[in-house]
Design a protein around this motif. Structure first.
Motif, PDB file in Angstrom:
ATOM      1  N   LEU A   6       0.839  -1.207   0.000  1.00 46.70           N
ATOM      2  CA  LEU A   6       0.000   0.000   0.000  1.00 46.70           C
ATOM      3  C   LEU A   6       0.876   1.260   0.000  1.00 46.70           C
ATOM      4  O   LEU A   6       1.949   1.215   0.539  1.00 46.70           O
ATOM      5  N   PRO A   7       0.429   2.374  -0.575  1.00 43.55           N
ATOM      6  CA  PRO A   7      -0.849   2.541  -1.257  1.00 43.55           C
ATOM      7  C   PRO A   7      -0.881   1.764  -2.572  1.00 43.55           C
ATOM      8  O   PRO A   7       0.165   1.585  -3.210  1.00 43.55           O
ATOM      9  N   THR A  19      -3.682   8.407  -5.719  1.00 44.86           N
ATOM     10  CA  THR A  19      -2.708   7.345  -5.439  1.00 44.86           C
ATOM     11  C   THR A  19      -3.205   6.288  -4.465  1.00 44.86           C
ATOM     12  O   THR A  19      -2.582   5.248  -4.332  1.00 44.86           O
ATOM     13  N   GLU A  20      -4.288   6.562  -3.758  1.00 45.40           N
ATOM     14  CA  GLU A  20      -4.786   5.566  -2.812  1.00 45.40           C
ATOM     15  C   GLU A  20      -6.295   5.685  -2.730  1.00 45.40           C
ATOM     16  O   GLU A  20      -6.866   6.762  -2.897  1.00 45.40           O
ATOM     17  N   ARG A  52      -3.006   1.236  -6.368  1.00 46.93           N
ATOM     18  CA  ARG A  52      -4.003   1.740  -7.324  1.00 46.93           C
ATOM     19  C   ARG A  52      -4.896   0.575  -7.722  1.00 46.93           C
ATOM     20  O   ARG A  52      -4.437  -0.351  -8.400  1.00 46.93           O
ATOM     21  N   GLU A  88      -8.616   1.578   1.540  1.00 39.96           N
ATOM     22  CA  GLU A  88      -7.376   1.169   2.195  1.00 39.96           C
ATOM     23  C   GLU A  88      -6.941   2.202   3.237  1.00 39.96           C
ATOM     24  O   GLU A  88      -6.471   1.873   4.324  1.00 39.96           O
TER      25      GLU A  88
END
Lengths: 341, 341, 341
Positions: free
Chosen positions: B294-295, C92-93, B297, C97
């Motif tokens: 993580l992070p 980007t995230e 996509r 999450e």
């Protein structure tokens, strides 16, 4: 006892001595008190910081308290400090409300607000710091303003005491070349505190780099009261002769104030003459120490050989920021409690 | 025991096993010790962070300590790490003073310093991290450097242990497409730690995306010592066959290093082939797990269906960062105390 | 009891009364409990903050906990909140999450996410805040979203109670001119909470500055249930007549939403008419109070004479943020513990 810690000039020599003694008790571990338990301290940084920020955060924690760091961005969050203004420009909040509110959350407010290096006559009066002090109900701690850096000066005086013990020393504050003009808060506060503590002070700088006239008068008054001497010279080699403490610092010239990029050529000629190197240090006493507030540009302000030598005390000096600030915070917390009763 | 936590390669498998066991005691609640009581830890972020920053701050607090976060700005505060330089450029402080001072305030220093993706030969030697370790008196914890991310790798190994128990697993590290070239620290450290822990490792990537040659030799040496195997393949479908652990990660190609925008077309062809989807996961074992640091996509590296499936352990893996780092901090605090006696 | 604190509308009047009573016990010192001991709370700021950030950090500390502040940069760290997206753009995230991981480290997540003032229909549904609440396992506290600022509204209701005691008051929410269009979260939440608490509410603004239609219906429903009245007027002088509480706030017009610079001329005509000055305050009751959430532009929103008068309670109101938020945090911590059992 002053409510705020804005400049050492507001404090008597005896009060400064007490602060240094308190700082030494923190350093030795003798004092492990937690006078800030349950209390929060706001740290407002208008300018970047390493040593000040880290040492304040650690010191507040070690005293049992909670540091709240606020970093107003240059453009995102701007404060009006002048009274009576119609705030329809780019300032979104007045210092009156800003410190009024912080004073309800926190037991004291530390603030860093550098010189903008734009208008000497305005900045020398420290308008932002003064507004903080005027509007706040809680104590204000100066974490470096346009004119003063009293936490640094207190750590500096503690370092001299630590290395040499009590008594008058021959202290040299010496200008150095730097690619950019820098604020004067550190040399101002160092010279002031050295005079207050009764050291014999030499201030060396090239022509055109004079400190503020009124401040120099104040330094002389303190030195007179303490029975010590102040001399100002532009003879750098003579200045080092017999010095026991060498305190290097670059600062900008007031001649070029507000036109920061115009003095690059004017200052270039002083570069080689004013660097602190082994040749200059050889003119000092055998047990002399080299001091600098950091950050320092190696081989520009001082050579590797000097800063890496055994006479360099720059890391001890930075460490003493922690202990000196804990002493200030403890005193402020205790006075605040006493006033409240 | 190494003083610093820079790469898992400095630590033996037994030491890593001890760290994982310690992390598991923190996670279960069995260990509620406060080895950092009264101590501050500096966290220096040259690059942005969520998981690392939050998990370090929480872990330090849970261990009784105080986290001091410092975020040097790209332009506002720059550090020189090379010895002997004449600092008349844009660097305002040397790492020597920076870490020397922090070491007086804090019991350890964590530092994040990503690859700049400009000069491979220079960056693969991790010059900034190395300078921190060289100049510091206190332990340095690598919070992701150009080459390594050992805290992530330790959490990864803990997660595999947690899901499968002891013993050798078939572990796949598989490259994925990403709109931008990314650093290699995570795949480097994952592959290295997996080899150290004795897992059979497959590294799958398209031609041109090879990991560092010397690192691959090091990985092979560790695998040989642990009695396990390493293979490298560009056949992504074959690579998934029988895998028990699928670890996806994108990284940039060294062929295009320093010219980051030039490989957009070169990498585009791999986009559909290398995404982790249900078809690929169907080739793995029934109880296989999907991991990512993580992070991530979604629907680029991995499909929603895979990351939202019961085989995905990405949130557990991120949680384990907290416990693994507490184990590292505890060990460092205890060794520091032991050394000090 | 709702799991989250997103808007006061999710809470009954009785629950809000309990929160105010709890806040008063914190303020008086009667409640010195530490329900957050050993717990961390994440504070995610997508937008700048003084009062919210400082008061949350202090409140969490005073409750025994640890505040973890995260400030995603505008460009450096961007979150996707929509389900099913192919994330090959600039995000980007995914929030899934982001909050999934934070929920493993922290007992609750506070989040500030202002209106972007670009697309009213989208922003009025508070998509980012909603995604946080949808994906999080831990409670979410709204630290000001596009539509709501419930912590401010709770502190506002506590302040009215503190100044006037129990019972229905005549409360005026009055628009003011500002050089820039501002979000509507504060007026929305103030009007809503005032109606929920049974105050008689006047909302005064120039034509074109109507609050959200659905929200106004919701306000009317709450007022009806509480047996109180709501009226909307564009007659500013009439609006002040007999008011016991004057709550000033500027907000932008939905007519110009998405074209923020186009309404400068449109709003200029209202500048002098709508400033809160002594003449308007003279129309209110003798013991009326002036409120504003701060930051406030002096002599633009309100004159110095009014904000510096004895009827101004803006600093008390800001202080009450601290106590009100401690009440919310305590309740959330206790419910969380209760749910976990």
């Amino acid at each position: 006892m002053p409510k705020n810690f804005l400049t050492t000039a507001d404090w008597t020599r005896e009060q400064l001595e007490d602060l240094i003694a308190s700082a030494q008790r923190f350093k030795s571990g003798e004092d492990a008190s937690k006078p800030l338990a349950g209390k929060s301290i706001a740290l407002v940084f208008f300018n970047p910081s390493l040593r000040t920020r880290a040492s304040m955060q650690v010191g507040i924690y070690e005293l049992g308290g909670n540091a709240v760091v606020l970093e107003p961005g240059g453009t995102s969050w701007t404060l009006e400090h002048r009274a009576g203004t119609v705030m329809d420009g780019d300032k979104t909040e007045h210092v009156a409300e800003f410190v009024g509110v912080l004073g309800r959350y926190c037991a004291a407010i530390g603030v860093r607000t550098f010189a903008a290096l734009k208008n000497w006559e305005e900045e020398r009066r420290d308008p932002v710091l003064s507004a903080f002090a005027e509007y706040a109900d809680v104590p204000i701690i100066n974490l470096e303003s346009a004119m003063h850096h009293p936490c640094q000066a207190l750590a500096d005086m503690m370092t001299i005491r630590e290395k040499f013990g009590e008594g008058k020393k021959r202290v040299l504050l010496t200008w150095a070349w730097h690619p950019k003009p820098l604020p004067m808060a550190v040399p101002n506060s160092f010279a002031l505190a050295a005079a207050q503590m009764g050291h014999d002070l030499t201030i060396a700088h090239p022509p055109g780099y004079e400190l503020d006239d009124e401040l120099v008068r104040e330094i002389n008054t303190h030195a007179f009261d303490a029975g010590s001497t102040v001399r100002v010279t532009d003879d750098v080699n003579e200045a080092f002769k017999g010095a026991e403490v060498v305190y290097a610092k670059s600062w900008g010239s007031r001649r070029f104030y507000g036109t920061p990029e115009d003095d690059i050529e004017a200052r270039a000629e002083f570069r080689q003459d004013w660097i602190v190197d082994e040749a200059k240090m050889a003119r000092t006493t055998d047990d002399s120490i080299f001091m600098h507030c950091l950050p320092v540009r190696r081989n520009v302000i001082v050579t590797d050989r000097v800063i890496d030598s055994s006479s360099s005390v720059v890391i001890d000096e930075a460490e003493n920021r922690l202990h000196a600030q804990k002493a200030v915070l403890k005193l402020i917390a205790e006075c605040g409690l006493r006033n409240a009763e």
